[in-house]
Design an enzyme around this catalytic site. Structure first.
Site, PDB file in Angstrom:
ATOM      1  N   LYS A  91      49.850 -10.017  40.145  1.00 63.14           N
ATOM      2  CA  LYS A  91      48.814 -11.072  40.143  1.00 63.14           C
ATOM      3  C   LYS A  91      48.398 -11.357  38.697  1.00 63.14           C
ATOM      4  O   LYS A  91      47.384 -10.867  38.218  1.00 63.14           O
ATOM      5  CB  LYS A  91      47.637 -10.646  41.027  1.00 63.14           C
ATOM      6  CG  LYS A  91      46.741 -11.816  41.430  1.00 63.14           C
ATOM      7  CD  LYS A  91      45.863 -11.436  42.600  1.00 63.14           C
ATOM      8  CE  LYS A  91      44.789 -12.462  42.900  1.00 63.14           C
ATOM      9  NZ  LYS A  91      45.281 -13.755  43.351  1.00 63.14           N
TER      10      LYS A  91
ATOM     11  N   LEU B  91      53.248 -13.083  46.261  1.00 65.41           N
ATOM     12  CA  LEU B  91      52.138 -12.162  46.026  1.00 65.41           C
ATOM     13  C   LEU B  91      51.875 -11.402  47.333  1.00 65.41           C
ATOM     14  O   LEU B  91      51.851 -12.024  48.398  1.00 65.41           O
ATOM     15  CB  LEU B  91      50.877 -12.962  45.650  1.00 65.41           C
ATOM     16  CG  LEU B  91      49.678 -12.088  45.301  1.00 65.41           C
ATOM     17  CD1 LEU B  91      49.813 -11.542  43.885  1.00 65.41           C
ATOM     18  CD2 LEU B  91      48.379 -12.864  45.428  1.00 65.41           C
TER      19      LEU B  91
ATOM     20  N   GLU C 282      55.364 -19.235  49.586  1.00 67.54           N
ATOM     21  CA  GLU C 282      53.925 -19.142  49.894  1.00 67.54           C
ATOM     22  C   GLU C 282      53.258 -20.413  49.395  1.00 67.54           C
ATOM     23  O   GLU C 282      53.934 -21.353  48.963  1.00 67.54           O
ATOM     24  CB  GLU C 282      53.322 -17.890  49.235  1.00 67.54           C
ATOM     25  CG  GLU C 282      53.483 -17.866  47.723  1.00 67.54           C
ATOM     26  CD  GLU C 282      53.029 -16.561  47.087  1.00 67.54           C
ATOM     27  OE1 GLU C 282      52.163 -15.875  47.625  1.00 67.54           O
ATOM     28  OE2 GLU C 282      53.569 -16.234  46.002  1.00 67.54           O
TER      29      GLU C 282
ATOM     30  N   TYR D  68      44.531 -10.419  37.320  1.00 71.28           N
ATOM     31  CA  TYR D  68      43.224 -10.739  37.893  1.00 71.28           C
ATOM     32  C   TYR D  68      43.183 -10.393  39.373  1.00 71.28           C
ATOM     33  O   TYR D  68      44.206 -10.105  39.993  1.00 71.28           O
ATOM     34  CB  TYR D  68      42.875 -12.216  37.669  1.00 71.28           C
ATOM     35  CG  TYR D  68      43.595 -13.200  38.573  1.00 71.28           C
ATOM     36  CD1 TYR D  68      44.944 -13.478  38.402  1.00 71.28           C
ATOM     37  CD2 TYR D  68      42.919 -13.838  39.612  1.00 71.28           C
ATOM     38  CE1 TYR D  68      45.596 -14.369  39.230  1.00 71.28           C
ATOM     39  CE2 TYR D  68      43.567 -14.738  40.447  1.00 71.28           C
ATOM     40  CZ  TYR D  68      44.906 -15.000  40.252  1.00 71.28           C
ATOM     41  OH  TYR D  68      45.554 -15.871  41.075  1.00 71.28           O
TER      42      TYR D  68
END
Ligand SMILES: Cc1ncc(COP(=O)(O)O)c(C=O)c1O
Length: 280
Positions: free
Chosen positions: A138, A195, A171, A22
């Site tokens: 992702k 990511l 993250e 996505y």
């Protein structure tokens, strides 16, 4: 079509296996911000997983959908699944099984849903990073992210900062994380453990433009008490200051000057990009 009329087969591999990728793209004034970077990342995610999708055609449909929605301030959500086979089998289906694509425009009620928090800053918690080994893709496999986000929610915090078993910070559950130490930005090095945030990359560009030094350098959970500032970045979050971690203040306990400079620089970049687009 209206969202509540959209139907997907229970055999879709996104439903059965989380087998889908996505993108979430910010729309300002009806225009897609940093679209080239998002499409490049989408292409990469698709390639890494061997999902075949014509991204140019998807992009054309996205533009049509935005026009039809008439949305001004919104988030565009794109999802491409590996499709629905006739049974449940882990290995990939034959090539005639086509991907399913979702284009979803989620409109905001204001130009910046984060306006208040941008000045006040947010609280975060720390949480073990429970995710898989390819966080650079992702995918919709987000259970590790959801567990951490829920823990943050339960604690009354905005976000969870994730750390590995050895304490290194990766993250946020849906954001990238930056620290500021002695005027320098530090963020987790790119690689399979995070990511490649589009906003993270854009903040590098802003830092270059504003003469703020930065380094992709690992920092640890135990380093947090020694940093001057901490902030989050993300497509919808933009640049958002952190004022407490696990209930303890970061630096002076308010949004720091470097964070404010970058948050402001981000807004200015959007404004000048919109002006440029309007004059085209
Ligand atoms: C795990 C994770 N890290 C970072 C980000 C921020 O990425 P971007 O700046 O491209 O929105 C996201 C956004 O969804 C995310 O899910």
């Amino acid at each position: 079509m209206p969202l509540d009329e959209v139907r997907v087969s229970v055999l879709d591999r996104a439903f059965l296996f989380g087998d889908a990728v996505y993108e979430a793209i910010r729309i300002y004034e009806g225009r897609l911000f940093l679209i080239d970077r998002h499409l490049a990342r989408l292409r990469r995610s698709l390639n890494e997983l061997g999902i075949v999708c014509d991204v140019d055609r998807l992009y054309a449909r996205l533009l049509d959908t935005i026009s039809a929605s008439k949305a001004k301030s919104a988030m565009a959500y794109l999802q491409v699944t590996r499709g629905a086979d006739s049974n449940r089998s882990h290995a990939f289906p034959p090539a005639e099984v086509r991907p399913n694509e979702l284009i979803w425009i989620q409109e905001y009620t204001s130009a910046d849903p984060y306006q208040a928090r941008r000045h006040q800053g947010v609280a975060v918690i720390t949480h073990a990073d429970l995710r898989w080994a390819r966080r650079d893709i992702k995918t919709v496999n987000l259970l590790g992210n959801c567990l951490a986000a829920e823990a943050a929610h339960q604690a009354g915090a905005y976000e969870a900062i994730l750390y590995e078993a050895d304490g290194r910070v990766t993250e946020g559950s849906h954001t990238s994380v930056f620290a500021v130490k002695q005027g320098k930005l530090l963020t987790t090095p790119g690689g399979t453990q995070i990511l490649p945030g589009v906003t993270r990359g854009f903040v590098f560009d802003l830092a270059r433009k504003y003469g703020i030094p930065f380094e992709e350098r690992t920092f640890f959970k135990d380093d947090i008490p020694t940093v001057d500032e901490l902030f989050l970045t993300g497509t919808t979050t933009e640049v958002l200051g952190i004022i407490t971690v696990d209930g303890r203040p970061v630096g002076a306990g308010s949004v720091g000057p470097v964070t404010l400079t970058l948050a402001d620089a981000y807004k200015k970049a959007v404004t000048s990009w919109l002006e440029e687009k309007a004059s085209e």
